[in-house]
Design a protein around this motif. Structure first.
Motif: not given
Length: 287
Positions: A81-83, A88-89, A151-156, A215-216
């Motif tokens: 949940f924290t991840n 997202t934020a 990395g995951i944040i950058f790709m989002y 949402f996405q």
């Protein structure tokens, strides 16, 4: 002598046949959308025995909060949940800042370079997201971005910025430029004009962008499963999917986990609903 109508008197709207048909159709549509939500909530409070012996609409004999406890323990929801919240934020916050500033520059500049940039972002929307999976993974692996939070944040951010710029640029056309000109006459710098004049007027568009991208990203499975393998970095959607495997299915715990994962997004939408509706309908009526 003509009688003057009292403004406080209620005006009765004639109840026509078309009105009745519309209400019936809207009730059916609402029921179709509410039914799956009710089923998920209903299953989240049932025991495994009730899951197989009763139908989806049968209420549980007693409310079982044990499913929610098992969801926290079995899926390590405290970490996942924290991840998910962090991904997202941070991604949504960066998108809101970048897209609004980029849209302002594109909308207020008449040069060919900015027109090219706008077309470039539009092309990014037209490319199917699934076609980008392999290039995204190759680029991320070469830059050592896989299995990292950055990395995951950058790709989002990279995959959502095209739509964000398109949305914000469309809204910028409704913001009167005279306000910015008046601010400059009063001695405001470009940065101060943006933060004190332009940004407050972009609240509806930013709320729309925040809700849609939240949402996405919150519900994303493909990119999260592709980019993150480490257990301590996984998201809610990825770990919930593990409960629907063919070998071991725990549907009651999965439904409880789904309810937990939906609550933050539901609260976000209810908080920004007013701005979201305005942002979606802007430009629909000209006057």
């Amino acid at each position: 002598m003509k009688k003057i109508k009292d403004p406080s008197e209620k005006t009765c709207i004639p109840y026509t046949k078309s009105t009745l048909i519309t209400q019936i159709l809207m009730t059916i549509v609402a029921a179709v959308f509410i039914l799956p939500i009710f089923v998920v909530f209903n299953y989240s409070f049932k025991t495994k025995k009730e899951l197989y012996l009763t139908n989806a609409l049968t209420l549980p004999s007693s409310i079982q909060f044990e499913n929610y406890k098992k969801a926290f323990e079995k899926l390590n929801l405290a970490t996942t949940f924290t991840n998910t919240f962090l991904y997202t934020a941070i991604a949504v916050l960066v998108l809101a800042i970048l897209c609004s500033a980029t849209a302002w520059a594109i909308a207020r500049s008449k040069g060919k370079f900015f027109k090219f940039c706008y077309i470039y972002f539009i092309i990014g929307i037209l490319i199917p997201f699934q076609a980008l999976f392999l290039p995204i993974y190759i680029i991320g692996a070469n830059l050592n971005l896989t299995n990292t939070r950055f990395g995951i944040i950058f790709m989002y951010i990279a995959t959502a910025i095209s739509f964000g710029v398109f949305l914000m640029t469309s809204f910028m056309s409704t913001v009167p430029i005279e306000l910015e000109e008046a601010a400059r006459i009063d001695g405001c710098s470009v940065i101060r004009t943006y933060f004190t004049v332009v940004l407050p007027l972009l609240k509806p568009a930013m709320a729309t962008l925040i809700i849609m991208q939240a949402f996405q990203i919150w519900n994303d499975y493909m990119l999260a499963s592709l980019y993150v393998i480490k257990k301590e970095l996984k998201t809610l959607t990825v770990v919930i999917q593990s409960l629907f495997s063919a070998q071991a299915s725990d549907y009651t715990t999965a439904m409880a986990a789904i309810v937990i994962s939906v609550m933050p997004i539901a609260i976000l939408f209810l908080s920004l609903q007013k701005y979201f509706i305005k942002g979606m309908t802007v430009g629909a009526v000209k006057g």
